[in-house]
Motif scaffolding. Structure first.
Motif, PDB file in Angstrom:
ATOM      1  N   PRO A 160       0.886  -1.261  -0.155  1.00  0.00           N
ATOM      2  CA  PRO A 160      -0.063   0.049  -0.128  1.00  0.00           C
ATOM      3  C   PRO A 160       0.583   1.357   0.060  1.00  0.00           C
ATOM      4  CG  PRO A 160      -0.926  -1.573   1.648  1.00  0.00           C
ATOM      5  CD  PRO A 160       0.552  -1.912   1.232  1.00  0.00           C
ATOM      6  N   GLN A 161       0.466   2.194  -0.519  1.00  0.00           N
ATOM      7  CA  GLN A 161       0.993   3.337  -0.795  1.00  0.00           C
ATOM      8  C   GLN A 161       0.495   4.590   0.284  1.00  0.00           C
ATOM      9  OE1 GLN A 161       4.319   3.892  -2.651  1.00  0.00           O
ATOM     10  NE2 GLN A 161       3.859   1.934  -1.908  1.00  0.00           N
ATOM     11  N   SER A 162      -0.094   4.340   1.170  1.00  0.00           N
ATOM     12  CA  SER A 162      -0.590   5.144   2.105  1.00  0.00           C
ATOM     13  C   SER A 162      -0.503   4.886   3.405  1.00  0.00           C
ATOM     14  CB  SER A 162      -2.009   5.692   1.633  1.00  0.00           C
ATOM     15  OG  SER A 162      -2.990   4.451   1.966  1.00  0.00           O
ATOM     16  N   SER A 163      -0.375   5.632   4.386  1.00  0.00           N
ATOM     17  CA  SER A 163      -0.226   5.255   5.888  1.00  0.00           C
ATOM     18  C   SER A 163      -1.367   4.437   6.385  1.00  0.00           C
ATOM     19  CB  SER A 163      -0.112   6.409   6.834  1.00  0.00           C
ATOM     20  OG  SER A 163      -0.985   7.284   6.635  1.00  0.00           O
ATOM     21  N   ILE A 164      -2.578   4.929   5.998  1.00  0.00           N
ATOM     22  CA  ILE A 164      -3.756   4.505   6.682  1.00  0.00           C
ATOM     23  C   ILE A 164      -3.940   2.814   6.204  1.00  0.00           C
ATOM     24  CG2 ILE A 164      -5.285   5.200   4.838  1.00  0.00           C
ATOM     25  CD1 ILE A 164      -7.649   5.212   7.062  1.00  0.00           C
ATOM     26  N   GLU A 165      -3.688   2.625   4.990  1.00  0.00           N
ATOM     27  CA  GLU A 165      -3.668   1.400   4.439  1.00  0.00           C
ATOM     28  C   GLU A 165      -2.564   0.451   4.961  1.00  0.00           C
ATOM     29  OE1 GLU A 165      -5.230   1.389  -0.189  1.00  0.00           O
ATOM     30  OE2 GLU A 165      -3.675   2.767   0.197  1.00  0.00           O
ATOM     31  N   VAL A 166      -1.162   0.750   5.306  1.00  0.00           N
ATOM     32  CA  VAL A 166      -0.174   0.134   5.712  1.00  0.00           C
ATOM     33  C   VAL A 166      -0.700  -0.317   7.193  1.00  0.00           C
ATOM     34  CG1 VAL A 166       1.871   0.469   6.695  1.00  0.00           C
ATOM     35  CG2 VAL A 166       1.308   1.114   4.246  1.00  0.00           C
ATOM     36  N   HIS A 167      -0.931   0.721   7.843  1.00  0.00           N
ATOM     37  CA  HIS A 167      -1.326   0.422   9.348  1.00  0.00           C
ATOM     38  C   HIS A 167      -2.600  -0.264   9.569  1.00  0.00           C
ATOM     39  CE1 HIS A 167       0.638   4.529  10.367  1.00  0.00           C
ATOM     40  NE2 HIS A 167       1.373   3.348  10.327  1.00  0.00           N
ATOM     41  N   LYS A 168      -3.570  -0.373   8.548  1.00  0.00           N
ATOM     42  CA  LYS A 168      -4.640  -1.107   8.458  1.00  0.00           C
ATOM     43  C   LYS A 168      -4.307  -2.520   8.451  1.00  0.00           C
ATOM     44  CE  LYS A 168      -9.405  -1.419   6.620  1.00  0.00           C
ATOM     45  NZ  LYS A 168     -10.567  -1.117   6.170  1.00  0.00           N
ATOM     46  N   ALA A 169      -3.753  -2.643   7.383  1.00  0.00           N
ATOM     47  CA  ALA A 169      -3.224  -4.161   6.986  1.00  0.00           C
ATOM     48  C   ALA A 169      -2.324  -4.594   8.063  1.00  0.00           C
ATOM     49  CB  ALA A 169      -2.266  -4.035   5.672  1.00  0.00           C
ATOM     50  N   LYS A 170      -1.468  -3.975   8.786  1.00  0.00           N
ATOM     51  CA  LYS A 170      -0.645  -4.513   9.835  1.00  0.00           C
ATOM     52  C   LYS A 170      -1.450  -4.898  10.933  1.00  0.00           C
ATOM     53  CE  LYS A 170       3.787  -2.577   8.829  1.00  0.00           C
ATOM     54  NZ  LYS A 170       5.070  -1.646   9.135  1.00  0.00           N
ATOM     55  N   LEU A 171      -2.398  -4.181  11.503  1.00  0.00           N
ATOM     56  CA  LEU A 171      -3.259  -4.564  12.566  1.00  0.00           C
ATOM     57  C   LEU A 171      -4.063  -5.666  12.210  1.00  0.00           C
ATOM     58  CD1 LEU A 171      -4.069  -3.852  15.448  1.00  0.00           C
ATOM     59  CD2 LEU A 171      -5.875  -2.321  14.579  1.00  0.00           C
ATOM     60  N   ASP A 172      -4.514  -5.651  11.089  1.00  0.00           N
ATOM     61  CA  ASP A 172      -5.334  -6.894  10.323  1.00  0.00           C
ATOM     62  C   ASP A 172      -6.517  -7.454  11.668  1.00  0.00           C
ATOM     63  OD1 ASP A 172      -6.038  -9.354   8.834  1.00  0.00           O
ATOM     64  OD2 ASP A 172      -4.538 -10.624   9.925  1.00  0.00           O
ATOM     65  N   ASP A 173      -7.335  -6.476  11.846  1.00  0.00           N
ATOM     66  CA  ASP A 173      -8.315  -6.441  12.544  1.00  0.00           C
ATOM     67  C   ASP A 173      -9.645  -6.197  12.014  1.00  0.00           C
ATOM     68  OD1 ASP A 173     -10.170  -6.596  14.728  1.00  0.00           O
ATOM     69  OD2 ASP A 173      -9.395  -5.065  15.710  1.00  0.00           O
ATOM     70  N   PRO A 174     -10.461  -7.112  11.314  1.00  0.00           N
ATOM     71  CA  PRO A 174     -11.642  -6.904  10.757  1.00  0.00           C
ATOM     72  C   PRO A 174     -12.805  -6.073  11.547  1.00  0.00           C
ATOM     73  CG  PRO A 174     -11.498  -9.297  11.464  1.00  0.00           C
ATOM     74  CD  PRO A 174     -10.285  -8.602  11.732  1.00  0.00           C
TER      75      PRO A 174
END
Length: 266
Positions: A160-174
């Motif tokens: 991902p090329q945005s901070s929110i997408e990076v952090h959302k993917a790392k937390l991986d909490d639906p």
């Protein structure tokens, strides 16, 4: 549609979320914690050292405001003016205390945000937290401990090329609801009484549909005007902090034809 400072939207059916600000003793942190507290939110200013945050909280609650340099020594001072703080629900806390809040704000440097969120991940996964990401990987930082890198140097080459997408993917909490805002707003424009320049109140907001109502209300409750851009998928187009001709012309066009007046445009 703009709203009166501190007055809830008529359509609001949810309780005001409690807020914890990771990076709360920084420039954006101090200014937003003061503004949100003044608007009626319960806010925890989080820091590695609770004592450090407590000094700032005590000053704000005394009505004296707070003036000082950012802890990292970066250019630009924290400058919350004196303001009556009667009824403010503002307290100091550590970074781990953020796990107790309904809304967790990522307000540090981009490269410092995930380690803080990762540390509380076991406590917040599955809890339906609302996470507001105001970090910006496209800004060059000269803050203590920072590499000074930005943009492509910090974001994954094949991800991902945005901070929110990076952090959302790392937390991986639906169950988590994500939103982003305040990416292009100077801290000095955010005061406990509302925008320093009321003629330019626009704050861009984007994120998960389930997160947008509460975050838009948050923006409106301290006198600004939320401008919704879309979901998390538009983040790469709207969270950058680098001047470009296309961004400048695009903002000018929206201002002339759609009436937008962003608090800080490019």
């Amino acid at each position: 549609m703009s709203r009166v400072f501190g007055v809830r939207a008529k359509e609001a059916t949810w309780p005001l979320p409690t807020i914890a600000f990771l990076g709360g003793t920084g420039r954006m942190g101090v200014h937003l914690c003061a503004a949100w507290s003044s608007a009626g939110y319960s806010v925890t200013m989080c820091s590695r050292s609770k004592e450090k945050a407590q000094v700032i909280v005590d000053s704000l609650l005394s009505g004296a405001g707070y003036q000082g340099k950012a802890s990292s020594g970066s250019v630009g001072e924290i400058c919350v003016p004196p303001s009556p703080a009667v009824g403010w629900k503002l307290k100091a806390g550590t970074n781990t205390d953020a796990a107790e809040a309904d809304m967790i704000v990522l307000g540090t440097r981009f490269d410092a945000a995930w380690p803080l969120l990762e540390a509380i991940a076991p406590q917040i996964r599955g809890q339906g937290k609302l996470i507001l990401d105001i970090t910006n990987p496209h800004l060059a930082w000269t803050m203590g401990g920072s590499s000074g890198k930005k943009g492509a140097a910090l974001l994954p080459k094949d991800g991902p090329q945005s901070s929110i997408e990076v952090h959302k993917a790392k937390l991986d909490d639906p169950t988590a609801r994500w939103a982003a805002a305040y990416k292009t707003v100077y801290w000095s424009l955010i005061l406990p009484t509302g925008p320093k320049n009321p003629a330019r109140p626009g704050v861009e907001v984007f994120g998960d549909e389930a997160a947008l109502p509460a975050v838009c209300e948050l923006v409106a409750m301290h006198g600004f005007q939320p401008v919704v851009r879309g979901g998390c998928d538009v983040a790469a187009d709207f969270e950058g902090g680098t001047m470009s001709v296309s961004r400048f012309l695009g903002n000018m066009k929206r201002e002339m034809f759609q009436g937008e007046k962003l608090s800080v445009g490019w």
